[in-house]
Write a protein that holds these residues in place. Structure first.
Motif, PDB file in Angstrom:
ATOM      1  N   ASP A 234      56.696   5.604-116.397  1.00 55.02           N
ATOM      2  CA  ASP A 234      55.698   4.625-116.794  1.00 55.02           C
ATOM      3  C   ASP A 234      56.196   3.925-118.053  1.00 55.02           C
ATOM      4  O   ASP A 234      56.900   4.531-118.874  1.00 55.02           O
ATOM      5  N   LEU A 235      55.841   2.663-118.232  1.00 50.48           N
ATOM      6  CA  LEU A 235      56.352   1.907-119.373  1.00 50.48           C
ATOM      7  C   LEU A 235      56.023   2.561-120.708  1.00 50.48           C
ATOM      8  O   LEU A 235      56.808   2.500-121.633  1.00 50.48           O
ATOM      9  N   GLY A 236      54.904   3.204-120.828  1.00 45.70           N
ATOM     10  CA  GLY A 236      54.549   3.882-122.075  1.00 45.70           C
ATOM     11  C   GLY A 236      55.261   5.206-122.258  1.00 45.70           C
ATOM     12  O   GLY A 236      55.168   5.824-123.306  1.00 45.70           O
ATOM     13  N   ARG A 237      55.993   5.658-121.253  1.00 52.45           N
ATOM     14  CA  ARG A 237      56.634   6.976-121.318  1.00 52.45           C
ATOM     15  C   ARG A 237      58.159   6.901-121.219  1.00 52.45           C
ATOM     16  O   ARG A 237      58.802   7.859-120.829  1.00 52.45           O
ATOM     17  N   LEU A 238      58.751   5.768-121.567  1.00 54.08           N
ATOM     18  CA  LEU A 238      60.204   5.657-121.549  1.00 54.08           C
ATOM     19  C   LEU A 238      60.801   6.632-122.565  1.00 54.08           C
ATOM     20  O   LEU A 238      60.208   6.875-123.616  1.00 54.08           O
ATOM     21  N   PRO A 239      61.960   7.211-122.265  1.00 54.70           N
ATOM     22  CA  PRO A 239      62.555   8.179-123.193  1.00 54.70           C
ATOM     23  C   PRO A 239      62.863   7.546-124.548  1.00 54.70           C
ATOM     24  O   PRO A 239      63.276   6.392-124.633  1.00 54.70           O
ATOM     25  N   SER A 240      62.666   8.316-125.605  1.00 56.48           N
ATOM     26  CA  SER A 240      62.937   7.814-126.954  1.00 56.48           C
ATOM     27  C   SER A 240      64.333   8.176-127.435  1.00 56.48           C
ATOM     28  O   SER A 240      64.790   7.659-128.441  1.00 56.48           O
ATOM     29  N   LYS A 241      65.018   9.088-126.722  1.00 56.43           N
ATOM     30  CA  LYS A 241      66.377   9.449-127.107  1.00 56.43           C
ATOM     31  C   LYS A 241      67.203   9.776-125.866  1.00 56.43           C
ATOM     32  O   LYS A 241      66.662  10.070-124.804  1.00 56.43           O
TER      33      LYS A 241
ATOM     34  N   ILE B  33      83.864  10.558-110.106  1.00 51.89           N
ATOM     35  CA  ILE B  33      83.039   9.367-109.907  1.00 51.89           C
ATOM     36  C   ILE B  33      81.675   9.873-109.483  1.00 51.89           C
ATOM     37  O   ILE B  33      81.544  10.665-108.544  1.00 51.89           O
ATOM     38  N   ILE B  34      80.652   9.437-110.196  1.00 52.74           N
ATOM     39  CA  ILE B  34      79.288   9.918-109.966  1.00 52.74           C
ATOM     40  C   ILE B  34      78.446   8.798-109.387  1.00 52.74           C
ATOM     41  O   ILE B  34      78.431   7.681-109.905  1.00 52.74           O
ATOM     42  N   ARG B  35      77.741   9.105-108.328  1.00 49.50           N
ATOM     43  CA  ARG B  35      76.753   8.194-107.737  1.00 49.50           C
ATOM     44  C   ARG B  35      75.386   8.686-108.200  1.00 49.50           C
ATOM     45  O   ARG B  35      75.082   9.876-108.080  1.00 49.50           O
ATOM     46  N   ALA B  36      74.594   7.808-108.757  1.00 50.11           N
ATOM     47  CA  ALA B  36      73.295   8.196-109.312  1.00 50.11           C
ATOM     48  C   ALA B  36      72.215   7.214-108.868  1.00 50.11           C
ATOM     49  O   ALA B  36      72.518   6.095-108.458  1.00 50.11           O
ATOM     50  N   VAL B  37      70.980   7.645-108.954  1.00 44.39           N
ATOM     51  CA  VAL B  37      69.830   6.782-108.676  1.00 44.39           C
ATOM     52  C   VAL B  37      68.962   6.733-109.925  1.00 44.39           C
ATOM     53  O   VAL B  37      68.986   7.642-110.754  1.00 44.39           O
ATOM     54  N   ARG B  38      68.200   5.666-110.037  1.00 47.62           N
ATOM     55  CA  ARG B  38      67.305   5.489-111.180  1.00 47.62           C
ATOM     56  C   ARG B  38      66.118   6.438-111.083  1.00 47.62           C
ATOM     57  O   ARG B  38      65.598   6.696-110.003  1.00 47.62           O
ATOM     58  N   VAL B  39      65.679   6.914-112.241  1.00 44.57           N
ATOM     59  CA  VAL B  39      64.437   7.672-112.366  1.00 44.57           C
ATOM     60  C   VAL B  39      63.498   6.769-113.155  1.00 44.57           C
ATOM     61  O   VAL B  39      63.782   6.421-114.299  1.00 44.57           O
TER      62      VAL B  39
ATOM     63  N   TYR C  79      65.085   3.512-118.310  1.00 43.90           N
ATOM     64  CA  TYR C  79      64.841   4.527-117.300  1.00 43.90           C
ATOM     65  C   TYR C  79      65.991   5.526-117.277  1.00 43.90           C
ATOM     66  O   TYR C  79      67.049   5.285-117.843  1.00 43.90           O
ATOM     67  N   GLY C  80      65.791   6.643-116.598  1.00 38.22           N
ATOM     68  CA  GLY C  80      66.820   7.671-116.529  1.00 38.22           C
ATOM     69  C   GLY C  80      67.651   7.558-115.265  1.00 38.22           C
ATOM     70  O   GLY C  80      67.451   6.660-114.444  1.00 38.22           O
ATOM     71  N   TRP C  81      68.580   8.490-115.112  1.00 43.84           N
ATOM     72  CA  TRP C  81      69.463   8.541-113.958  1.00 43.84           C
ATOM     73  C   TRP C  81      69.480   9.955-113.400  1.00 43.84           C
ATOM     74  O   TRP C  81      69.462  10.925-114.145  1.00 43.84           O
TER      75      TRP C  81
END
Length: 142
Positions: free
Chosen positions: A90-97, A81-87, A124-126
């Motif tokens: 900027d809105l223009g730099r959201l990951p594309s993959k 079980i993994i506990r993670a936080v959001r990364v 966003y990332g984790w």
């Protein structure tokens, strides 16, 4: 006068119905499939996992920060079980993959890759902050 009361009652009922429908909307649970080509460790634990297919699944729609890590598919108990936080980006730099974020654990004598987080396309990332091994864990480091 009765038309005015009827209209007000109708507006009230529609707003209550709409408000109830909006309140019941929950976030979809994320499900991320990935393949590890080499054994890897989980950040925040002493768990060493073999190469293979894995699934990260957001356990509860109301707790967006807790994920179950399954080996293979979701037909068996999770290995951690993994506990993670959001990364946040900027809105223009959201990951594309989608991408699994791995780093080398230099304190390990074997220098296994360490799973530190992941990204989701257009979101966003984790970042992993803690991992708790479960009964289905395959290999643990001493």
């Amino acid at each position: 006068m009765s038309l005015l009361r009827f209209s007000l009652a109708l507006v009230f009922l529609m707003s209550v119905a709409f408000g109830t429908a909006v309140a019941q909307v929950s976030h979809p649970q994320e499900k991320i499939h990935f393949t590890a080509s080499t054994p890897f460790e989980l950040k925040g634990s002493d768990l060493l996992l073999p190469a293979g297919e894995y699934v990260l699944f957001q356990i509860k729609p109301n707790d967006r920060y807790e994920f179950a890590l399954y080996q293979g598919d979701m037909t068996h108990s999770p290995v951690a079980i993994i506990r993670a936080v959001r990364v946040y980006y900027d809105l223009g730099r959201l990951p594309s993959k989608a991408k699994m974020i791995m780093d080398i654990d230099e304190s390990s004598p074997q220098s296994y890759p360490l799973l530190e987080g992941w990204t989701v396309p257009g979101d966003y990332g984790w970042r992993v902050i803690n991992a708790t091994p479960r009964g289905g864990a395959v290999v643990t480091r001493k």
